[in-house]
Design a protein around this motif. Structure first.
Motif, PDB file in Angstrom:
ATOM      1  N   THR A 151     -23.075  39.281 108.267  1.00  0.00           N
ATOM      2  CA  THR A 151     -23.589  40.610 108.643  1.00  0.00           C
ATOM      3  C   THR A 151     -24.425  41.097 107.275  1.00  0.00           C
ATOM      4  O   THR A 151     -25.392  41.555 107.220  1.00  0.00           O
ATOM      5  N   ALA A 177     -27.730  39.347 107.224  1.00  0.00           N
ATOM      6  CA  ALA A 177     -28.743  39.611 108.142  1.00  0.00           C
ATOM      7  C   ALA A 177     -29.041  41.040 107.799  1.00  0.00           C
ATOM      8  O   ALA A 177     -30.413  41.082 108.068  1.00  0.00           O
ATOM      9  N   ARG A 178     -28.217  41.908 107.277  1.00  0.00           N
ATOM     10  CA  ARG A 178     -28.821  43.136 106.657  1.00  0.00           C
ATOM     11  C   ARG A 178     -29.874  43.016 105.863  1.00  0.00           C
ATOM     12  O   ARG A 178     -30.835  43.904 105.761  1.00  0.00           O
ATOM     13  N   VAL A 205     -33.462  45.099 115.918  1.00  0.00           N
ATOM     14  CA  VAL A 205     -32.126  44.421 115.995  1.00  0.00           C
ATOM     15  C   VAL A 205     -31.642  44.694 114.292  1.00  0.00           C
ATOM     16  O   VAL A 205     -30.169  45.210 114.261  1.00  0.00           O
ATOM     17  N   ILE A 206     -32.080  44.564 113.269  1.00  0.00           N
ATOM     18  CA  ILE A 206     -31.592  44.592 112.096  1.00  0.00           C
ATOM     19  C   ILE A 206     -31.285  46.140 111.664  1.00  0.00           C
ATOM     20  O   ILE A 206     -30.250  46.518 111.040  1.00  0.00           O
ATOM     21  N   LEU A 233     -28.184  46.909 113.444  1.00  0.00           N
ATOM     22  CA  LEU A 233     -26.947  46.325 112.649  1.00  0.00           C
ATOM     23  C   LEU A 233     -26.294  47.212 111.545  1.00  0.00           C
ATOM     24  O   LEU A 233     -25.492  47.349 111.400  1.00  0.00           O
ATOM     25  N   GLU A 234     -27.496  47.721 110.891  1.00  0.00           N
ATOM     26  CA  GLU A 234     -27.292  48.441 109.656  1.00  0.00           C
ATOM     27  C   GLU A 234     -26.441  49.798 110.232  1.00  0.00           C
ATOM     28  O   GLU A 234     -25.603  50.443 109.367  1.00  0.00           O
ATOM     29  N   ASP A 273     -23.064  49.147 111.171  1.00  0.00           N
ATOM     30  CA  ASP A 273     -22.148  48.644 109.638  1.00  0.00           C
ATOM     31  C   ASP A 273     -21.976  50.030 108.760  1.00  0.00           C
ATOM     32  O   ASP A 273     -21.100  50.054 108.031  1.00  0.00           O
ATOM     33  N   SER A 326     -19.668  45.838 105.971  1.00  0.00           N
ATOM     34  CA  SER A 326     -19.493  44.534 105.689  1.00  0.00           C
ATOM     35  C   SER A 326     -19.570  44.052 104.109  1.00  0.00           C
ATOM     36  O   SER A 326     -18.798  43.120 103.923  1.00  0.00           O
TER      37      SER A 326
END
Lengths: 141, 333
Positions: free
Chosen positions: B141, B144-145, B157-158, B161-162, B165, B178
């Motif tokens: 994670t 990817a972030r 998507v990123i 994700l953040e 997170d 993460s």
């Protein structure tokens, strides 16, 4: 002797070549994502635009470099101070007093949110939840 | 203990080197730690990983390994274990998927204990698995972030994700789960090596070093975000310069940033020569990727020496006349 020779020849051979090469190509393509995604072109670095009012004021509440890195923590401290301690007055290092207010103080000079705040926020991919309540062109009563 | 302290010392020296270099030696050191070393490390990583995996692919597998857990498919009335001992490619994919994403064999880790009686018991030992999966998932994670600093525009998507997170919305900038999970998990894995006598006994320098290095990476990252603030725009400018092959060194990012980047570079360059290569190795494990079909398919050792054979058929062909003369039974008249 002949057995050794045979062994050496076999060592050059790759087993399950198709699967292994497919896997390695996949690894390389996924790992290189940022390289091919940007196609070698770096987007221009954002330059926040100052309003006339901000230019005239010359200095923010703290030096520019510090404002760049710490403004979010200052705003967070201000929020706590106002909401929890009812203290609305901020005094900076040169003994100047400021109203602890994002809408009435910060956004008074920096009234151009799109050109000032959003430029860097978008570039750095941060979405502060300040804007959930504080609107673009404020004048709170 | 000396192995542990040695690894820690090396990591501290690396940090001091990058920090002092970037803070005092100016542009030259920043060019070294921000551009030259990252590029070199990336090159070593990619070529090194490809080289290791191709090396493994060139190693013949002498035996099919059927001795995995679970019943192999045999007679119709014996129930086969389709996941533990799959006979089909699909089954192998299933086993591999569970291994790569859920660490299934680690989950089966047990602890043998002797209690009064004497009585032996096998207890589920879940914490190694828990820390391992927390470590790997959070590391992925975090990785990817970081794409937010390497892409423009940043893929949605990123950004999503953040957002997930940072759902706790604690502080500004908000803490990201993460990073802290990663630090906690890797710390557990380190403490386990130091405190548990049996694990400590078998731990080597190369076990401690990556742990300290990753602790350094996670800690410097968290410090950079929350305590010793850096100029994020400058950091992204440098990162974007690297991935677009227009490297630049923006001024005044801060020494800790170069420590972070140097740690990551060292990890990348060290990767192909270390146990971290299990990332590629897991796909090359014969007990995981070979179907358990030894009852149906004959596995020929690829480096078998070509043995000269003389089968019975050939033998009878050669001596049939003499065999009939001597009154021996033959298969073909």
């Amino acid at each position: 002797m002949s057995q050794n020779n045979h062994h050496d020849k076999e060592e050059k051979k790759m087993y399950n070549k198709g699967e292994v090469i497919t896997g390695l190509v996949l690894f390389a393509v996924i790992f290189a994502f940022p390289f091919w995604y940007n196609m070698g072109k770096a987007a221009p670095v954002p330059e926040p635009v100052l309003t006339e009012q901000a230019k005239a004021a010359k200095e923010c509440i703290k030096p520019k470099a510090l404002m760049k890195t710490d403004h979010m923590q200052i705003l967070n401290d201000w929020r706590n101070s106002v909401a929890r301690d009812r203290n609305r007055i901020y005094v900076n290092s040169s003994n100047k007093e400021f109203d602890m207010s994002l809408s009435n103080n910060c956004l008074d000079c920096h009234s151009n949110k799109a050109e000032f705040c959003d430029k860097c926020h978008t570039y750095a991919s941060v979405s502060p939840y300040c804007w959930d309540c504080h609107i673009d062109k404020p004048k709170e009563k | 203990m000396i192995k542990c302290m040695f690894s820690l010392t090396v990591v501290i020296i690396l940090a001091v080197l990058a920090f002092v270099g970037a803070e005092t030696a100016g542009f030259k050191a920043q060019f070294l730690f921000g551009i030259a070393i990252p590029y070199a490390a990336l090159l070593i990583f990619v070529i090194g990983v490809l080289n290791r995996v191709i090396g493994w692919a060139r190693s013949p597998v002498p035996f099919a390994i059927p001795s995995t857990c679970g019943q192999q498919k045999s007679l119709p009335w014996i129930k086969p274990a389709n996941l533990d001992n799959p006979t089909t490619t699909g089954g192998v994919f299933g086993r591999m998927f569970l291994e790569v994403f859920l660490f299934r064999s680690l989950f089966r880790n047990t602890k043998t204990q002797l209690s009064e009686g004497p009585k032996i018991s096998f207890n589920l030992e879940i914490f190694l698995w828990l820390a391992a999966i927390a470590f790997h998932a959070s590391f992925f994670t975090v990785l990817a972030r970081h794409l937010r600093l390497f892409t423009e525009p940043v893929p949605s998507v990123i950004q999503l994700l953040e957002k997930v997170d940072g759902m706790l919305q604690v502080g500004v900038p908000g803490i990201l789960l993460s990073g802290f999970v990663l630090l906690a998990a890797v710390s557990y894995l380190l403490l386990r090596r130091i405190i548990e006598p049996q694990v400590n006994y078998i731990s080597l320098t190369q076990d401690y070093f990556p742990l300290f290095l990753i602790i350094g990476i996670a800690a410097s990252g968290i410090l950079m975000r929350h305590i010793f603030k850096i100029d994020v725009i400058g950091a992204k400018q440098l990162a974007m310069g690297l991935v677009t092959f227009h490297p630049t060194i923006p001024e005044g990012i801060g020494g800790i940033f170069y420590v972070h980047v140097f740690f990551v570079s060292v990890l990348l360059a060290y990767f192909p020569f270390s146990k971290l290569m299990h990332m590629g190795g897991i796909f090359m494990s014969p007990t995981r990727n070979l179907p358990g079909n030894t009852r149906a398919v004959r596995h020929v050792n690829p480096w078998n020496y070509p043995v000269h054979t003389h089968t019975y058929e050939e033998y009878e062909e050669e001596f049939r006349g003499k065999m009939i003369e001597a009154g021996l039974p033959v298969e073909k008249e």
